[in-house]
Design a protein around this motif. Sequence first.
Motif, PDB file in Angstrom:
ATOM      1  N   ALA A 103       0.717  -1.158   0.120  1.00 31.65           N
ATOM      2  CA  ALA A 103      -0.103   0.051   0.159  1.00 31.65           C
ATOM      3  C   ALA A 103       0.841   1.207   0.052  1.00 31.65           C
ATOM      4  CB  ALA A 103      -0.859   0.184   1.133  1.00 31.65           C
ATOM      5  N   ALA A 104       0.667   2.042  -0.951  1.00 30.79           N
ATOM      6  CA  ALA A 104       1.706   3.147  -1.282  1.00 30.79           C
ATOM      7  C   ALA A 104       3.198   2.415  -1.539  1.00 30.79           C
ATOM      8  CB  ALA A 104       1.682   4.049  -0.134  1.00 30.79           C
ATOM      9  N   SER A 105       3.928   2.802  -0.619  1.00 27.86           N
ATOM     10  CA  SER A 105       5.372   2.143  -0.545  1.00 27.86           C
ATOM     11  C   SER A 105       5.629   1.308   0.394  1.00 27.86           C
ATOM     12  CB  SER A 105       6.524   3.389  -0.748  1.00 27.86           C
ATOM     13  OG  SER A 105       6.557   4.165   0.355  1.00 27.86           O
ATOM     14  N   VAL A 106       4.714   0.791   1.151  1.00 33.77           N
ATOM     15  CA  VAL A 106       4.951   0.140   2.324  1.00 33.77           C
ATOM     16  C   VAL A 106       4.562  -1.280   2.132  1.00 33.77           C
ATOM     17  CG1 VAL A 106       4.355  -0.296   4.759  1.00 33.77           C
ATOM     18  CG2 VAL A 106       4.548   2.294   3.745  1.00 33.77           C
ATOM     19  N   LEU A 107       5.232  -2.174   2.414  1.00 31.07           N
ATOM     20  CA  LEU A 107       4.900  -3.540   2.449  1.00 31.07           C
ATOM     21  C   LEU A 107       4.615  -4.042   3.824  1.00 31.07           C
ATOM     22  CD1 LEU A 107       8.056  -4.954   0.282  1.00 31.07           C
ATOM     23  CD2 LEU A 107       5.590  -4.623  -0.415  1.00 31.07           C
ATOM     24  N   SER A 108       3.510  -4.844   3.710  1.00 26.39           N
ATOM     25  CA  SER A 108       3.017  -5.464   5.027  1.00 26.39           C
ATOM     26  C   SER A 108       2.856  -6.982   4.902  1.00 26.39           C
ATOM     27  CB  SER A 108       1.523  -4.648   5.340  1.00 26.39           C
ATOM     28  OG  SER A 108       2.121  -3.394   5.883  1.00 26.39           O
ATOM     29  N   THR A 109       2.975  -7.592   5.907  1.00 25.92           N
ATOM     30  CA  THR A 109       2.806  -9.092   5.727  1.00 25.92           C
ATOM     31  C   THR A 109       2.289  -9.469   7.318  1.00 25.92           C
ATOM     32  OG1 THR A 109       5.228  -9.318   4.862  1.00 25.92           O
ATOM     33  CG2 THR A 109       4.132 -11.556   5.611  1.00 25.92           C
ATOM     34  N   PRO A 110       1.042  -9.260   6.993  1.00 20.48           N
ATOM     35  CA  PRO A 110      -0.092  -9.478   8.113  1.00 20.48           C
ATOM     36  C   PRO A 110      -0.221 -11.096   8.583  1.00 20.48           C
ATOM     37  CG  PRO A 110      -1.351  -9.087   6.233  1.00 20.48           C
ATOM     38  CD  PRO A 110       0.060  -9.032   5.895  1.00 20.48           C
ATOM     39  N   LYS A 111       0.010 -11.864   7.892  1.00 21.87           N
ATOM     40  CA  LYS A 111      -0.175 -13.335   8.077  1.00 21.87           C
ATOM     41  C   LYS A 111       0.651 -14.247   7.586  1.00 21.87           C
ATOM     42  CE  LYS A 111      -4.012 -12.425  10.350  1.00 21.87           C
ATOM     43  NZ  LYS A 111      -4.275 -12.665  11.557  1.00 21.87           N
ATOM     44  N   ARG A 112       1.107 -15.120   8.254  1.00 24.68           N
ATOM     45  CA  ARG A 112       2.262 -16.082   7.918  1.00 24.68           C
ATOM     46  C   ARG A 112       1.861 -17.535   8.567  1.00 24.68           C
ATOM     47  NH1 ARG A 112       6.141 -12.079  10.309  1.00 24.68           N
ATOM     48  NH2 ARG A 112       5.516 -11.298   8.431  1.00 24.68           N
ATOM     49  N   GLY A 113       2.410 -18.681   8.121  1.00 28.78           N
ATOM     50  CA  GLY A 113       2.371 -19.744   8.860  1.00 28.78           C
ATOM     51  C   GLY A 113       2.835 -20.987   8.164  1.00 28.78           C
ATOM     52  N   GLN A 114       2.658 -22.130   8.545  1.00 36.16           N
ATOM     53  CA  GLN A 114       3.008 -23.297   7.841  1.00 36.16           C
ATOM     54  C   GLN A 114       2.080 -24.115   7.412  1.00 36.16           C
ATOM     55  OE1 GLN A 114       5.791 -24.523  11.054  1.00 36.16           O
ATOM     56  NE2 GLN A 114       7.183 -25.036   9.540  1.00 36.16           N
ATOM     57  N   PHE A 115       2.221 -25.102   6.455  1.00 36.89           N
ATOM     58  CA  PHE A 115       1.089 -26.186   6.179  1.00 36.89           C
ATOM     59  C   PHE A 115       1.808 -27.424   5.366  1.00 36.89           C
ATOM     60  CE2 PHE A 115       1.109 -23.666   1.991  1.00 36.89           C
ATOM     61  CZ  PHE A 115       1.108 -24.583   0.961  1.00 36.89           C
ATOM     62  N   THR A 116       1.175 -28.405   5.447  1.00 36.82           N
ATOM     63  CA  THR A 116       1.748 -29.806   5.030  1.00 36.82           C
ATOM     64  C   THR A 116       0.823 -30.295   3.765  1.00 36.82           C
ATOM     65  OG1 THR A 116       2.388 -30.049   7.228  1.00 36.82           O
ATOM     66  CG2 THR A 116       2.239 -32.067   5.791  1.00 36.82           C
ATOM     67  N   VAL A 117       1.441 -30.718   3.005  1.00 33.46           N
ATOM     68  CA  VAL A 117       0.940 -31.089   1.493  1.00 33.46           C
ATOM     69  C   VAL A 117       1.020 -32.809   1.677  1.00 33.46           C
ATOM     70  CG1 VAL A 117       0.896 -31.404  -0.971  1.00 33.46           C
ATOM     71  CG2 VAL A 117       1.547 -29.196   0.105  1.00 33.46           C
ATOM     72  N   LEU A 118      -0.177 -33.426   1.698  1.00 33.56           N
ATOM     73  CA  LEU A 118      -0.116 -34.668   1.844  1.00 33.56           C
ATOM     74  C   LEU A 118      -0.922 -35.381   0.420  1.00 33.56           C
ATOM     75  CD1 LEU A 118      -1.785 -35.349   5.342  1.00 33.56           C
ATOM     76  CD2 LEU A 118       0.521 -35.394   4.751  1.00 33.56           C
ATOM     77  N   ALA A 119      -0.285 -36.648   0.019  1.00 31.51           N
ATOM     78  CA  ALA A 119      -0.915 -37.115  -1.085  1.00 31.51           C
ATOM     79  C   ALA A 119      -2.060 -38.158  -0.729  1.00 31.51           C
ATOM     80  CB  ALA A 119       0.265 -38.302  -1.433  1.00 31.51           C
ATOM     81  N   ASP A 120      -2.846 -38.252  -1.426  1.00 37.54           N
ATOM     82  CA  ASP A 120      -4.196 -39.011  -1.317  1.00 37.54           C
ATOM     83  C   ASP A 120      -3.671 -40.585  -0.851  1.00 37.54           C
ATOM     84  OD1 ASP A 120      -6.281 -37.108  -1.598  1.00 37.54           O
ATOM     85  OD2 ASP A 120      -6.603 -37.750  -3.753  1.00 37.54           O
ATOM     86  N   VAL A 121      -4.326 -41.131   0.092  1.00 40.47           N
ATOM     87  CA  VAL A 121      -4.266 -42.409   0.317  1.00 40.47           C
ATOM     88  C   VAL A 121      -4.891 -43.368  -0.420  1.00 40.47           C
ATOM     89  CG1 VAL A 121      -4.432 -44.312   2.027  1.00 40.47           C
ATOM     90  CG2 VAL A 121      -3.575 -41.959   2.824  1.00 40.47           C
ATOM     91  N   THR A 122      -6.094 -42.999  -0.739  1.00 41.54           N
ATOM     92  CA  THR A 122      -7.281 -43.965  -1.725  1.00 41.54           C
ATOM     93  C   THR A 122      -6.865 -43.339  -3.217  1.00 41.54           C
ATOM     94  OG1 THR A 122      -8.672 -44.202  -0.164  1.00 41.54           O
ATOM     95  CG2 THR A 122      -9.318 -44.541  -2.322  1.00 41.54           C
TER      96      THR A 122
END
Length: 126
Positions: A103-122
């Motif tokens: 926004a304008a010349s300001v960078l903001s990172t309001p949210k961050r985290g981790q996630f895991t990708v799993l393959a289907d079993v069936t």
Amino acid sequence: PPVLVGVAVLPVSLPLLGNISARSKLWWTAKRSLSHPDDEAILALTEAGGLVRLNGESAADSSKGSITVDNATTGAVTLFVHESVMATLDPVHALFWDCQFKAASVLSTPKRGQFTVLADVTQATS
């Protein structure tokens, strides 16, 4: 961390980002390591460009992913990644992600985290 199934469509609502109505750019990025450059992102989406990075390369089809702003005042955002893209992801223990806006010349990172990708079993299709 949250789990994403590797062959499912990914419509997911992010936690509220706060007021992003003044943004000129909005993007979401997922990487294996926080130290990797953006060009090595496993997934990268922009509001204006859709899917821009996939498995460390330029995405072949930008329409296979999107960021939709559902409410700019609250920062309600929905991510979508097509099932064909999710199927190309290697199951990993964790990916780091963030959602950033300018926004304008300001960078903001309001949210961050981790996630895991799993393959289907069936593997059945009928």
